[in-house]
Scaffold this motif. Structure first.
Motif, mmCIF file in Angstrom:
data_model
loop_
_atom_site.group_PDB
_atom_site.id
_atom_site.type_symbol
_atom_site.label_atom_id
_atom_site.label_comp_id
_atom_site.label_asym_id
_atom_site.label_seq_id
_atom_site.Cartn_x
_atom_site.Cartn_y
_atom_site.Cartn_z
ATOM 1 N N ASP A 47 27.508 43.548 41.768
ATOM 2 C CA ASP A 47 28.728 43.848 42.525
ATOM 3 C C ASP A 47 29.974 43.406 41.773
ATOM 4 N N GLU A 48 31.100 43.757 42.337
ATOM 5 C CA GLU A 48 32.389 43.655 41.651
ATOM 6 C C GLU A 48 32.715 42.237 41.172
ATOM 7 N N THR A 49 32.132 41.217 41.868
ATOM 8 C CA THR A 49 32.497 39.833 41.545
ATOM 9 C C THR A 49 31.781 39.321 40.293
ATOM 10 N N ASP A 50 30.786 40.095 39.795
ATOM 11 C CA ASP A 50 30.010 39.623 38.642
ATOM 12 C C ASP A 50 30.908 39.538 37.404
ATOM 13 N N VAL A 51 30.732 38.461 36.605
ATOM 14 C CA VAL A 51 31.576 38.260 35.412
ATOM 15 C C VAL A 51 31.389 39.369 34.380
ATOM 16 N N VAL A 52 30.238 40.074 34.448
ATOM 17 C CA VAL A 52 29.970 41.107 33.450
ATOM 18 C C VAL A 52 31.077 42.173 33.448
ATOM 19 N N TRP A 53 31.766 42.369 34.572
ATOM 20 C CA TRP A 53 32.790 43.429 34.683
ATOM 21 C C TRP A 53 34.145 43.006 34.104
ATOM 22 N N GLU A 54 34.243 41.754 33.658
ATOM 23 C CA GLU A 54 35.471 41.260 33.023
ATOM 24 C C GLU A 54 36.699 41.519 33.882
#
Ligand SMILES: C[S@@+](CC[C@H](N)C(=O)[O-])C[C@H]1O[C@@H](n2cnc3c(N)ncnc32)[C@H](O)[C@@H]1O
Length: 362
Positions: A47-54
């Protein structure tokens, strides 16, 4: 549907990352406001909060619907049962004109095929059956199968090496197969210009619509003049129109002749003789036979360059090379350098060769 919003210049990086991890959904990339792109995410993507999305946002956007991938998928329902290998597997494009060989078994469905092609390929205006080349001008016989806008003219513009070229496949020979050779012609002429220490006059008596010229004309200080022409009046019309587009300052070039005549007759016109430093000979079935009649076009002073293309029997390669040397000598010149080699990528029992002779007039 959930989309990852990224700046458009980062689209490729994020597509690679998401595809690699199995996070991309089936639908396509969506254009968003402010130059952002939306990448469709599968339910497995974090989901949007994951750090992978920077820090890039996730938005709920309507997914794009991917259309059929092939024109065959746009054929009417009643033709879908026909075997796939019935349909042509290839076609050729010149500008917005599509040319396709139509086997007899396809003819009953050719108009449905043309409609499917027009629907699938938005940049195509005309679909034509290619019925082969004919006559001394080697012009294709085209039969109109479908038109996007009701127009029927096969005159169209193509781009090659950044230049726009008017062509008309129903009236004039043109092939993009020699496009790499045209680039090599530019490099060869640049080197030759250095050798003789002044800009060159180029003669191209089988110029067609003139595809060898835009690269040469655009090169800095390479040409001082040109003598170009063709026997096909329709080719000469397009050649003249193309030259108007390529030559910004006509007064820079002298001579600047456009001729509609048989190349074999140039030797009888004083103003076409004794001026060219470079001669291009592109009549592959007859180039070598025509050559003796073309030498008078050259300026006999120091060195000249002859570059041409020919179709030669594989068994006669050595013999043709010797004949080329002999014709240079018969014209009073000497082969200071001679290249005679097969052009790769032309498949045939005969071979397509490029020949290039630096002629010394000593
Ligand atoms: C193979 S095409 C080459 C055209 C062009 N150089 C190109 O690369 O697209 C040969 C051209 O020579 C023209 N042609 C045929 N016989 C000719 C002749 N005797 N004199 C001048 N041009 C001729 C044809 O009309 C055709 O445009």
């Amino acid at each position: 549907m959930r989309h990852l919003s990224v700046p458009s210049h980062e689209t490729q990086r994020w597509l690679t990352l998401c595809r690699g991890r199995g996070w991309l959904a089936e639908s396509g990339v969506v254009a968003l406001n402010d130059g952002q792109r939306g990448l469709p995410l599968s339910p497995h993507a974090p989901d949007e909060t994951d750090v992978v999305w920077e820090g890039h946002a996730h938005l709920d956007v309507e997914p794009t619907v991917k259309g059929p991938q092939r024109w065959q998928d746009r054929l009417p329902e009643e033709l879908r049962h026909l075997p796939d290998d019935l349909w042509p597997s290839a076609y050729e494009l010149q500008g917005d004109v599509l040319m396709v060989k139509v086997e007899p078994a396809v003819q009953p469905y050719e108009s449905a095929m043309a409609s499917a092609m027009l629907e699938q390929l938005p940049n195509v205006r005309l679909v034509c059956a290619d019925e082969g080349v004919e006559g001394e001008f080697r012009v294709r016989q085209l039969r109109l199968l479908g038109s996007r806008d009701g127009s029927t003219s096969t005159r169209t513009q193509i781009k090659e090496h950044g230049a726009s070229i008017w062509v008309d496949p129903n009236e004039v020979y043109f092939s993009s197969r020699l496009s790499t050779q045209r680039h090599q012609t530019l490099e060869t002429l640049k080197a030759f210009r250095q050798t003789i220490g002044r800009p060159l006059v180029v003669a191209d008596p089988y110029a067609g619509v003139g595809p060898s010229l835009p690269l040469l004309l655009a090169a800095d200080d390479l040409l001082s003049g040109f003598l170009v022409g063709d026997l096909n009046p329709k080719a000469v019309d397009l050649l003249a129109e193309n030259l108007r587009g390529w030559v910004r300052a006509p007064s820079r070039f002298s001579p600047s002749s456009v001729v509609c005549n048989d190349a074999l007759a140039w030797k009888d016109e004083a103003e076409l003789c004794g001026q060219a430093d470079v001669l291009l000979v592109n009549l592959p079935h007859d180039s070598l036979e025509h050559l003796p009649d073309l030498f008078p076009i050259l300026r006999r002073d120091g060195f000249s360059l002859v570059r041409g293309w020919a179709i030669v029997d594989r068994t006669a390669l050595a013999e043709q090379r010797q004949a080329l040397e002999a014709s240079v000598e018969a014209a009073g010149g000497r082969c200071a350098d001679l290249v005679f080699e097969e052009v790769k990528g032309f498949s045939s029992t005969r071979c397509f060769v490029v020949f290039q002779v630096t002629v010394a007039w000593d």
